[in-house]
Scaffold this active site. Structure first.
Site, PDB file in Angstrom:
ATOM      1  N   THR A  30      -5.935   1.670  -5.509  1.00 13.65           N
ATOM      2  CA  THR A  30      -5.372   1.576  -4.163  1.00 13.65           C
ATOM      3  C   THR A  30      -4.214   2.557  -4.055  1.00 13.65           C
ATOM      4  O   THR A  30      -3.577   2.898  -5.051  1.00 13.65           O
ATOM      5  CB  THR A  30      -4.938   0.138  -3.813  1.00 13.65           C
ATOM      6  OG1 THR A  30      -4.690   0.044  -2.404  1.00 13.65           O
ATOM      7  CG2 THR A  30      -3.697  -0.299  -4.573  1.00 13.65           C
ATOM      8  N   CYS A  36       4.488  -2.787  -0.646  1.00 18.41           N
ATOM      9  CA  CYS A  36       3.294  -3.571  -0.994  1.00 18.41           C
ATOM     10  C   CYS A  36       3.167  -3.683  -2.515  1.00 18.41           C
ATOM     11  O   CYS A  36       3.720  -2.882  -3.255  1.00 18.41           O
ATOM     12  CB  CYS A  36       2.030  -2.898  -0.453  1.00 18.41           C
ATOM     13  SG  CYS A  36       1.933  -2.840   1.345  1.00 18.41           S
ATOM     14  N   HIS A  53      -4.426  -5.741  -2.460  1.00 19.06           N
ATOM     15  CA  HIS A  53      -3.311  -4.928  -1.968  1.00 19.06           C
ATOM     16  C   HIS A  53      -2.496  -5.812  -1.021  1.00 19.06           C
ATOM     17  O   HIS A  53      -2.863  -6.012   0.128  1.00 19.06           O
ATOM     18  CB  HIS A  53      -3.857  -3.699  -1.242  1.00 19.06           C
ATOM     19  CG  HIS A  53      -2.804  -2.736  -0.798  1.00 19.06           C
ATOM     20  ND1 HIS A  53      -2.885  -1.400  -1.089  1.00 19.06           N
ATOM     21  CD2 HIS A  53      -1.661  -2.895  -0.080  1.00 19.06           C
ATOM     22  CE1 HIS A  53      -1.841  -0.784  -0.565  1.00 19.06           C
ATOM     23  NE2 HIS A  53      -1.081  -1.677   0.060  1.00 19.06           N
TER      24      HIS A  53
END
Length: 168
Positions: A30, A36, A53
């Site tokens: 990702t 995040c 994620h």
């Protein structure tokens, strides 16, 4: 959010607020991990891994339309996906990266702006609730990250603009 194990791509990409599960020899990755957190749960014996994620620490009490968006429900979802594939909860291991403090904050707004650190705390709490050990992490700071997990070697590579690429 996806729940099937893909078989055609060597590197499976997971978007923001999404998750997926892969089996070796595939890898999973990702991008865009600022505040995040990219959480990888894996089982070394079955060579199976999943990535979620995570954008925010906790889901609202009602009307959750995307469980992968939140640390609490995203972790629960990923555990459920792995156990549905025959993985024992006791054999799941974790690695994570992200949770940077991307915005300077002062005064009363500072706690609200601490999204990255709050995400990391929430992931740690969710892992503890499930009894999943954290085998490695690269969290905090103020730089964004891209991660890739190799299921065969159980290695997470982390790339940042400032530090280059390194593995753990």
């Amino acid at each position: 959010m996806m729940s099937t194990i893909p078989v055609s791509s060597e590197v499976v990409r997971v978007g923001i607020a999404q998750g997926n599960v892969v089996r070796a020899p595939q890898r999973i990755s990702t991008t865009g991990l600022g505040s995040c957190v990219g959480l990888v749960l894996y089982d070394e014996g079955q060579k199976l891994a999943g990535l979620v994620h995570i954008m925010l620490p906790s889901a609202p009490r009602e009307n959750v339309t995307n469980v992968c968006k939140y640390a609490d429900t995203g972790t629960d979802w990923l555990v459920s996906e792995l156990t549905a594939q025959g993985v024992s909860l006791a054999s799941i291991r974790a690695k994570m990266a992200g949770g940077a403090q991307m915005f300077a904050a002062t005064g009363q707004a500072s706690e609200v702006m601490r999204v990255g650190p709050r995400n990391v705390e929430a992931v740690r709490e969710a892992l503890a609730r499930h009894g999943i050990p954290l085998f490695g992490s690269d969290v905090g700071g103020n730089a964004g990250r891209t991660i890739e997990f190799d299921v065969r070697t159980e290695t997470m590579s982390v790339r940042t603009a400032l530090s280059g690429t390194y593995c753990f």
